[in-house]
Write an enzyme that holds these catalytic residues in place. Structure first.
Site, PDB file in Angstrom:
ATOM      1  N   PRO A  34       0.821  -1.222   0.000  1.00 17.68           N
ATOM      2  CG  PRO A  34       0.114  -0.934   2.199  1.00 17.68           C
ATOM      3  CD  PRO A  34       0.853  -1.886   1.315  1.00 17.68           C
ATOM      4  CG  ASP A  73       1.001   2.402   4.908  1.00 17.92           C
ATOM      5  OD1 ASP A  73       0.360   1.953   5.878  1.00 17.92           O
ATOM      6  OD2 ASP A  73       2.236   2.496   4.896  1.00 17.92           O
ATOM      7  CD1 TRP A 503       8.181   0.889   9.116  1.00 18.80           C
ATOM      8  CD2 TRP A 503       7.737   0.102   7.070  1.00 18.80           C
ATOM      9  NE1 TRP A 503       8.710   1.762   8.202  1.00 18.80           N
ATOM     10  CE2 TRP A 503       8.468   1.310   6.952  1.00 18.80           C
ATOM     11  CE3 TRP A 503       7.344  -0.574   5.914  1.00 18.80           C
ATOM     12  CZ2 TRP A 503       8.815   1.847   5.717  1.00 18.80           C
ATOM     13  CZ3 TRP A 503       7.696  -0.034   4.690  1.00 18.80           C
ATOM     14  CH2 TRP A 503       8.419   1.169   4.593  1.00 18.80           C
ATOM     15  CD  GLN A 539       9.380  -0.328   0.762  1.00 13.33           C
ATOM     16  OE1 GLN A 539       9.087  -0.831   1.838  1.00 13.33           O
ATOM     17  NE2 GLN A 539       9.325   0.968   0.551  1.00 13.33           N
ATOM     18  CD1 TRP A 543       4.539  -3.853   3.217  1.00 12.78           C
ATOM     19  CD2 TRP A 543       4.910  -4.623   1.158  1.00 12.78           C
ATOM     20  NE1 TRP A 543       3.397  -4.502   2.795  1.00 12.78           N
ATOM     21  CE2 TRP A 543       3.605  -4.977   1.544  1.00 12.78           C
ATOM     22  CE3 TRP A 543       5.379  -5.000  -0.104  1.00 12.78           C
ATOM     23  CZ2 TRP A 543       2.754  -5.700   0.704  1.00 12.78           C
ATOM     24  CZ3 TRP A 543       4.531  -5.706  -0.941  1.00 12.78           C
ATOM     25  CH2 TRP A 543       3.236  -6.057  -0.539  1.00 12.78           C
ATOM     26  CE  LYS A 576      17.044   9.677  -3.349  1.00 10.28           C
ATOM     27  NZ  LYS A 576      17.107   9.419  -1.937  1.00 10.28           N
ATOM     28  CE  LYS A 579       7.518  18.788  -4.496  1.00  4.61           C
ATOM     29  NZ  LYS A 579       7.209  17.683  -3.547  1.00  4.61           N
TER      30      LYS A 579
END
Ligand SMILES: [Zn+2]
Ligand SMILES: [Zn+2]
Length: 1017
Positions: A34, A73, A503, A539, A543, A576, A579
């Site tokens: 999620p 999530d 988590w 992850q 996750w 990377k 913003k």
């Protein structure tokens, strides 16, 4: 086009139908990890979502029932932080003043604020997932499932509270779990003041070193290695022997050397007297033996503050020292540290160093650069800090976690025993509790006597307390109390106010998404474990780990069988995207410029997804040009000629037409491509599968269609049936990759199903269609053509100029292959004849010369005689002899000499009148002589080309018949007369005339004028 396809899917309800149609088929399970919808989705989310889409689509077409439940999530610090920022809050006290109920209500709004953005993007990129019935981690049924899980874990004796040193964010006021420390950007290089501190004792001045001066206020002991050598210098400083020179210079004078064990038990004067030794216990402010001391840096004597380090805490436990913690949860000193009370500990660092210096307790202080963890959400430096926290004893099930990992298929495979396996090997207990507000409440109630009651469902809570909660979140659940049920205890139980690590929420999704076991138990069991999950590589500590840990804790098995890891999306220079750098590429910009298929295709085929991408609009545009346009043009070509020849949507079946070698080749290659695509998609390798399709489309376009234009022109049913079959099959192969263009092509060429996504995925055809020998022959023929065309361009001869012959080096099977396809090769090279030789040497004349560099020194003045002798040799035989390693004999002034390979320079003079192109053992020579008849034929082709251009300029339809008039140089007109029938056929001229065309601007052919007039008739 894509918007229209989306509309069609909606109208015909294709997603739902695609699942319904496979009901009852074997299940292939997918779990959606999620995402948090508290911000707008970015391009990296598109990457994850298209990889979550492709394999379920493929499996569905293969006949599997693939349910795809979306999820969100909803809890956690990121949401709380956003709300805190919005409301201008600085600390936890602000939240409590504002009211937890209002705060959490705002969190609920914010976390769902971008769901529409997400759904719109999900829809637009063609990610088929059921967002209508998506699970949300904030739903009461979800929370109940998580409670059930925690209760089950508690009953297995794996849930407990413990005082422990944890990485702690004073701003957020909560501890971080070890996998949160694994998040990107947590460790940052920072410069802190380090201090060498003097602690006087009866034995001399102990020198300790620390990079966290703020912890010195609660120094409790000094640790030494009992086995290590220490010295006392002439100046009375005590440090490790190995570090003495580094600290005091080479001229340091040693007064005494002894083992660390000699120091153990020694009392010393602490750096500060805020907390007396007695408060720590009997061994307060003494030297202790420890196993973690090294002589690598510092002084070999380690300042120990029990509450502020894992090693310190263990040492304190072993020596009965109290873990006194004078730092408040907000990261400031409490009243005990009178001089600094209320000051943030990091701010205190320089003041403490100055204080020590002024009291003569500082040997020296220097800036120290090290990698230090920061809060992954608010970027505050973390403190290591002893506090009571709730843990899950995952370290006790480490072997089970490792065993479960063995059952998982990882893509890429090295993650299994690398990044993920290592992470499991180093497993530490899961720090579960968070002293926060917006999360799943820890379902633990406690009475003042310390009895615990863990609640596993809302019904259970109601049974115990009589309170039926609609919303199990804080603060409502905090108010629920009940009488302790332990015999003889009638105290009131209240909830431990913590919430849990988010988590754990997302790791519970296999059962919690169905509300199991309280409800949806059947659905959960039917879908557990998943066949496929996919998320970003980082992850492994997020996750992927929580999914494995939760399911191993509860069910002793992994909750997923296959996992694909995705790499980072970097900008084109490898930076990377962020913003602040302004290098973010917004997904909607890509979608509005190139569309969803291009976006998807780029992710699937440009790189292996776990290698990461250097992403730019240009790179994506290149993917479009290379593949999508080629496919679209080939399809467009078919549509154009099918319309011109009034071929109905359903072309003839392949069995109804007489296939040529070229047709059979195209079908055979298609068959091979299907097999490759299936094998790779089965192995979760979208990249190799996609590239195989691209290669086939290139062959179809650049070979099959190009070679067959004339047949399409003539309305040849075999060509039409072949291309129709190839394109509809390609559409089905592409359906999981580029679902829009695939459906558009299918809809127009076939349309017997409501969508390509309801079709079966192509299977390899009956073996009759596969002809490996033909494929190999065609490969040889195409290689011959490639070399021949290269020779042409070397000789600067236009392709339209026919030549007499091409001479091909080939023997055995290769020669047979080319002979079988001789028409194709001749036509492609535009030569009248193909001849064969079996050795490349036959395509030229060998020349040999003496090598002056080796022979000069050897023969000196006799060199002219040597040169004459070499000139007298048979060049081909001499070259063959030295190449074979033998010597060539020559006679110089009556003496015989032997020359080897180094003595002769062998070169190849091209055959006069030929242009040769070689590569490896392959070579093709073109005969360059152009006689009258070839010249005329070449001009005839140029004339056709010029007439076609005139037709296009006049905007004629490709099937329009014309009346043609030519005027110009006599040579050209004579060539036109000679080839009039050919020209008329190619240009659909049914009237052909030669007459002056004074008003017409001429075109130039080989510096000769030609005037053309075309009229539609
Ligand atoms: Zn923080
Ligand atoms: Zn009790």
């Amino acid at each position: 086009m894509e918007e229209d396809v989306l509309e069609r899917w909606r109208e015909r309800d294709i997603f739902k139908q695609s699942i319904e149609r496979r009901r009852g088929g074997p299940r292939w399970g997918f779990y959606e990890g999620p995402p948090t919808a508290n911000g707008a989705p970015g391009s990296h989310h598109v990457l994850a979502r298209v990889f979550k889409d492709i394999f379920p689509r493929y499996r569905t077409m293969c006949g599997y029932e693939v349910e795809r439940k979306g999820g969100w999530d909803c809890h956690g610090l990121p949401v709380e932080l956003a709300v805190e920022r919005e409301l201008g809050m600085k600390q936890k006290a602000d939240i409590e003043r504002y009211g937890i109920d209002r705060f959490n209500a705002r969190c609920r709004e914010v976390v769902l604020s971008h769901i529409d953005d997400w759904t719109r993007l999900t829809d637009r990129i063609g990610f088929w997932v059921d967002t209508e019935h998506a699970y949300r981690t904030l739903d009461p049924s979800y929370i109940e499932s998580v409670w059930w899980a925690l209760k089950t874990i508690y009953e297995k004796d794996l849930l407990f509270e413990r005082l422990k040193v944890v990485p702690y964010c004073p701003r957020c006021g909560t501890a971080l779990s070890s996998h949160e420390l694994g998040q990107p950007g947590v460790y940052q290089d920072v410069i802190d003041p380090s201090a060498y501190v003097i602690l006087p004792s009866a034995r001399g001045k102990l020198v300790v070193w620390t990079t966290t001066p703020w912890t010195l206020v609660s120094n409790a002991a000094v640790a030494v290695d009992p086995e290590l050598s220490y010295v006392r210098t002439a100046d009375d400083f005590i440090v490790a022997e190995a570090l003495a020179e580094k600290l005091f210079g080479a001229e340091v004078q040693v007064a005494e050397t002894f083992l660390g064990s000699d120091l153990v038990g020694l009392s010393y004067e602490p750096p500060f007297d805020f907390i007396p030794a007695s408060e720590y216990g009997e061994k307060g402010h003494t030297v202790l033996a420890a196993d973690f001391v090294t002589a690598e840096d510092g002084t070999g004597l380690v300042h120990t503050a029990i509450a502020f380090g894992e090693d310190d805490f263990r040492l304190g436990e072993a020596n009965d020292l109290a873990p006194i913690n004078p730092v408040l949860p907000d990261g400031t000193y409490d009243k005990r540290i009178a001089a600094y009370a209320g000051l943030g500990v990091k701010e205190a660092d320089p003041k403490i160093v100055e204080d020590l210096r002024s009291r003569g307790k500082l040997l020296k202080s220097e800036p120290y650069e090290h990698s230090y963890p920061h809060c992954w959400r608010c970027n505050t430096p973390l403190l290591y800090y002893a506090k009571p926290s709730w843990y899950i004893a995952t370290s006790q099930i480490k072997d089970r976690l490792l065993a479960a990992n063995e059952t998982i298929n990882w893509q890429p495979p090295h993650v299994k025993h690398g990044r993920f396996g290592n992470w499991l090997e180093g497993n530490v207990d899961w720090a579960l509790s968070r002293e926060r507000y917006w999360g799943t409440p820890l379902p633990v109630w406690r009475c003042p006597a310390g009895h615990l009651h863990v609640i596993g469902s809302l019904a259970e809570l109601e049974a115990a307390s009589g309170v039926a909660l609609d919303d199990p979140h804080r603060p409502f659940v905090d108010d629920v109390t009940f009488e302790c049920q332990v015999d003889g205890c009638d105290e009131l139980m209240t909830r431990v106010p913590d919430v849990i690590d988010v988590w754990f929420d997302s790791g519970s999704m296999p059962f919690a998404s169905y509300g199991a076991p309280q409800s949806g138990l059947v659905e959960f069991e039917a879908h557990f474990p998943a066949d496929y999950i996919c998320e970003a590589l980082d992850q492994t500590r997020g996750w992927f780990y929580s999914m494995l840990a939760v399911s191993t804790l509860l069910f002793d098995q992994s909750s997923y069988r296959n996992v694909v890891c995705l790499g980072l999306l970097l900008d084109e220079s490898g930076q990377k995207m962020s913003k602040s750098k302004g290098n973010i590429i917004e997904p909607w910009d890509v979608l509005n410029t190139y569309g969803a298929d291009a976006f998807r295709w780029y992710f699937f085929t440009s790189k292996y997804p776990w290698d990461g991408y250097r992403f730019s609009m240009e790179a994506l545009g290149e993917a479009v040009r290379q593949f999508m346009l080629q496919l679209w043009n080939t399809y467009g070509f078919y549509v154009l000629y099918a319309n011109a020849n009034e071929i109905s949507a359903q072309a003839l079946g392949l069995h109804e037409v007489e296939l040529t070698d070229l047709d059979r080749w195209a079908l055979s290659r298609l068959d091979a491509t299907i097999a490759t695509v299936r094998a790779n998609l089965d192995a979760l390798d979208a990249t190799a599968a996609g590239r195989a399709i691209a290669e086939y489309v290139d062959e179809l376009s650049n070979w099959y269609v190009r070679r067959s234009r004339r047949r399409f022109w003539d309305g040849d049913p075999a060509a039409s049936a072949t291309l129709h079959h190839a394109l509809t099959t390609v559409a089905k192969l592409l359906a999981p990759f580029t679902p829009f263009i695939a459906d558009e092509i299918y809809e127009n060429l076939d349309g017997s199903e409501a969508s390509v996504h309801l079709c079966d995925f192509p299977n390899s055809n009956p073996p009759a269609l596969r002809d490996v020998e033909l494929e190999e022959s065609m490969a040889v023929a195409r290689e011959t053509v490639r070399l021949g065309l290269s020779a042409r361009s070397q000789a600067k001869l236009k392709l339209r100029q026919p030549l007499h012959a091409a001479v091909v080096v080939a023997a055995g099977a290769e020669r047979e292959a080319i002979e079988r396809l001789a028409d194709v090769v001749r036509d492609e090279l535009n030569v009248r004849e193909l001849r064969f030789v079996s050795e490349a040497d036959e395509l030229g004349e060998v020349e040999i010369k003496p090598n002056y560099r080796t022979l000069g020194p050897r023969f000196g003045k006799q060199m002219p005689m040597v040169a004459a002798a070499v000139a007298g040799l048979d060049p081909a035989r001499a070259a063959a002899t030295v190449r074979a390693g033998d010597k060539v004999k020559i006679d110089v002034g009556g003496n015989e000499h032997a020359l080897g390979a180094d003595d002769l320079l062998v070169s190849m003079k091209p055959l006069a009148g030929y242009q040769v192109e070689r590569e490896g053992s392959h070579a093709v020579a073109l005969e360059l002589e152009i006689d009258e008849s070839l010249r005329a034929e070449g001009w005839a082709r140029e004339i056709v080309h010029a007439i076609q251009a005139a037709r296009r300029d006049a905007d004629f339809d490709i099937s329009d018949r014309i009346a043609l008039t030519l005027d110009g140089a006599p040579e050209l007109l004579s060539a036109a007369r000679e080839h009039q029938e050919y020209i008329a056929g190619e240009t659909l001229a049914i009237e052909f005339d030669y007459a002056p065309l004074p008003g017409v601007a001429p075109v130039r052919i080989d510096d000769l004028d030609l005037r053309i007039e075309v009229r539609r008739v």
